[in-house]
Design an enzyme around this catalytic site. Structure first.
Site, mmCIF file in Angstrom:
data_model
loop_
_atom_site.group_PDB
_atom_site.id
_atom_site.type_symbol
_atom_site.label_atom_id
_atom_site.label_comp_id
_atom_site.label_asym_id
_atom_site.label_seq_id
_atom_site.Cartn_x
_atom_site.Cartn_y
_atom_site.Cartn_z
ATOM 1 N N ALA A 174 40.846 45.309 36.747
ATOM 2 C CA ALA A 174 40.094 45.015 37.967
ATOM 3 C C ALA A 174 39.097 43.915 37.642
ATOM 4 C CB ALA A 174 39.391 46.257 38.502
ATOM 5 N N GLU A 175 38.813 43.062 38.631
ATOM 6 C CA GLU A 175 38.067 41.840 38.356
ATOM 7 C C GLU A 175 36.650 42.022 37.814
ATOM 8 O OE1 GLU A 175 38.114 42.184 42.961
ATOM 9 O OE2 GLU A 175 39.418 42.671 41.279
#
Length: 644
Positions: free
Chosen positions: A322-323
């Site tokens: 996830a970013e």
């Protein structure tokens, strides 16, 4: 040494009218809720601070009252520069109504801007945003007519276009950690993410500003290990001890040892999703998961892919990310989004975007709201509804392949699944496949020029991006292509050969996707035609990753051919096959050994020109390649060899 632990009132009084402030957080993770409430309360009581510029990267809110929504008051803000707006409707309303100057820039670019401001650079140079609404030749990221200053310009380097994102000083940082000592040293051991805290603190200090950090506990000076300190005390001006209610780990979870990475938990405890549209879409997207690859899952519909991967026992074979900095494990969803269980690592957000922007993602699974005939996607703006791009532009432009996911229509669609067949019971009143998207968050024509593989997955059909636009590839069992698809689109897609979506997607039992992706069906991939003396080897879409895979192939051929007493002609399908570069020599040596022992002639075919070139390189050392485009060409060659 001064004691930097102060009250929230004393800390927020350090913010002056007209200041530029930056805040930490991702959804509800790392959000300095107590400090934001303190700023709001001070403003409501005294009308100060006012005319602030807010500068943030990730979305920070619950979509209602919490997070940056505390700053959504007329007069408190003058300008906002942010990455994701969908979780802060109170601030977004000010922007849409033109009461503030407002910009929407890519989340990863803002994350990098924090570092570049800290380093005293004039700004950030990036390809991210080209040909989207962020490009100054379009909207330059401006949200309303009151926003006139250009923060984004185009420049040329080495004959290529880039975007230049202008840096500016930041006066105040409102950040969050776990533990502080009186000197202001900050640890984050109970936080689910580290995000951009250090870069933001450095950017503010090097702008001669003030850094304020909210924590949940304090300790004596000298108690903290320097290896645990994420923000050195030299960068911190004030520390505020927050009550537990305003220092939840996420906006949904008070505290989880699993999210903090302290313990691992049983992934099987995560219940499978019901067989509805969301799961159907996630299942089809899961067919694209790259074994041993790195994947990003976006918020919303893409989150379901993690659940499907868990149900199909695939989580150990892909690295989900996830970013904000999560690497490995299983990402959480909803108001826990951004956290993850059983992670391999939690790095800072700017480093994650370094990896993303450089092409490190093998696959991105993202949401979609509007799609047009060129394959362009809008997820950021719909009339008065301002969602913002978040990390979408960074991720979608730079991933090696992209799968967009979403229902075919929205607003009241109802459907049922029975006996492997999808039935549309009532149609949504909002069309998603439109002539022109309202705002270009993903530029289809640019992706097509760059030959980026892109799929658009819905519950009833699958499209792919081509140089000529959107092409319909698959439809669900039970779906009528004209009634349920074409009649509900504002344009006609390309249609050449439309096939059925895999029926397993529409049945309640697990799909045994591991067999497909891990090639556990190797025995079924080889067949001997004893009458013709031909061995058919199907390596289609197989990923030959290591020496173990090479050995499995050799052993299967030996099992078939060792007792024949005669050589065979081999026909090998290499469509979609991938051979890891570091084992190419071992693979070629194995094939040469099999040729010497068992084969009269070998012909190989692949529809990919690149793969044919690659095979020629692999086999040219010791083996005659005989590589063709189709199976028919390979068979004709064998016949000619026999005749001669």
């Amino acid at each position: 040494m001064a004691n930097k632990i102060v009250s929230v009132e004393a800390a927020t009084s350090l913010i002056a009218n007209g200041d530029t402030i930056t805040t930490s957080g991702f959804v509800g993770i790392g959000v300095p809720e107590y400090l934001l409430k303190g700023v709001e309360e001070r403003f409501l009581q005294s009308a100060e601070p006012k005319d602030l510029t807010l500068f943030f990267a990730a979305g920070q809110g619950d979509g209602k009252e919490r997070g940056l929504n505390h700053l959504g008051h007329d007069g408190l803000l003058r300008r906002v520069v942010g990455g994701h707006w969908g979780l802060i409707p109170k601030v977004a309303k000010l922007a849409v109504e033109g009461k503030i100057e407002a910009y929407n820039l890519p989340q990863g670019v803002i994350s990098h801007l924090f570092r570049d401001i800290a380093a005293g650079k004039p700004g950030t140079v990036s390809r991210v945003g080209l040909e989207t609404f962020v490009d100054p030749r379009s909207q330059g990221g401006k949200i309303n007519a009151e926003t006139t200053e250009d923060l984004v310009t185009t420049i040329e380097i080495g004959g290529e276009d880039y975007l230049f994102y202008k840096a500016f000083p930041i006066n105040v940082a409102l950040l969050r950690g776990t533990t502080a000592d009186p000197a202001g040293n900050i640890t984050m051991e109970r936080e689910a993410l580290v995000i951009d805290n250090l870069a933001q603190a450095m950017a503010v200090k090097n702008s001669n500003g003030i850094v304020i950090v909210q924590v949940e506990r304090t300790v004596a000076y000298g108690s903290l290990s320097p290896r645990d300190v994420e923000i050195p005390g030299a960068l911190v001006d004030a520390v505020v001890l927050a009550p537990a209610a305003d220092h939840m780990q996420t906006f949904a979870t008070a505290y989880s040892h699993a999210y903090a990475g302290r313990f691992r938990v049983e992934a099987d405890a995560i219940p499978p999703m019901p067989l509805k549209a969301r799961k159907i879409i996630a299942r089809r997207a899961a067919f694209e998961l790259p074994v041993n690859g790195v994947v990003n899952l976006g918020i919303g519909m893409p989150e379901g892919v993690a659940s499907v991967a868990s149900e199909e026992k695939l989580l150990s074979h892909v690295t989900l990310t996830a970013e904000p900095g999560v690497v490995g494990g299983q990402p959480a969803s909803g108001l826990d989004f951004g956290a993850a269980i059983n992670t391999d690592s939690i790095i800072n957000q700017a480093q994650q975007f370094d990896f993303y922007d450089g092409g490190g993602l093998d696959l991105a699974v993202l949401g979609m709201a509007e799609i047009d005939a060129t394959g362009s996607v809008n997820v950021s703006r719909f009339g008065p509804r301002l969602a913002g791009a978040g990390g979408f532009i960074n991720i979608s432009q730079n991933a090696r392949s992209v799968v967009y996911t979403g229902t075919f229509t929205s607003g009241g669609a109802r459907m049922s699944v029975e006996d492997g067949t999808l039935t549309i019971q009532s149609e949504g009143h909002i069309r998603k496949f439109v002539k022109h998207v309202e705002q270009v968050t993903f530029a289809g024509p640019r992706a097509a020029r760059m030959q980026q593989p892109v799929l658009y997955v819905t519950e009833r059909c699958v499209f792919q991006l081509t140089r000529d636009g959107l092409e319909l590839m698959e439809i669900a069992p039970g779906i009528d292509v004209h009634r349920d698809i074409l009649a509900l689109m504002d344009f006609e897609p390309i249609m050449t050969e439309v096939t059925k979506m895999d029926e397993r997607i529409f049945r309640s039992a697990p799909m045994d996707l591991r067999v497909d992706l891990l090639h556990l069906d190797l025995k079924d991939r080889m067949a001997l035609d004893a009458t013709k003396g031909q061995l058919f080897i199907n390596l289609e879409k197989m990923r030959i990753r290591n020496l173990h895979d090479v050995t499995l192939i050799r052993e299967r051929v030996e099992e078939i051919c060792a007792g024949l007493g005669a050589r065979v002609d081999a026909i090998v399908n290499y469509d979609g096959t991938f051979i890891e570069p570091d084992i190419e020599n071992d693979y070629a040596a194995m094939v040469k050994e099999l040729e010497d022992r068992f084969y009269s002639t070998v012909t190989r075919y692949s529809g990919s020109a690149f793969m044919r070139l690659k095979l020629g390189t692999v086999f040219q050392r010791d083996t005659a390649p005989h590589i063709f485009e189709t199976a028919d060409e390979a068979r004709r060659f064998l016949a000619q060899m026999k005749d001669s």
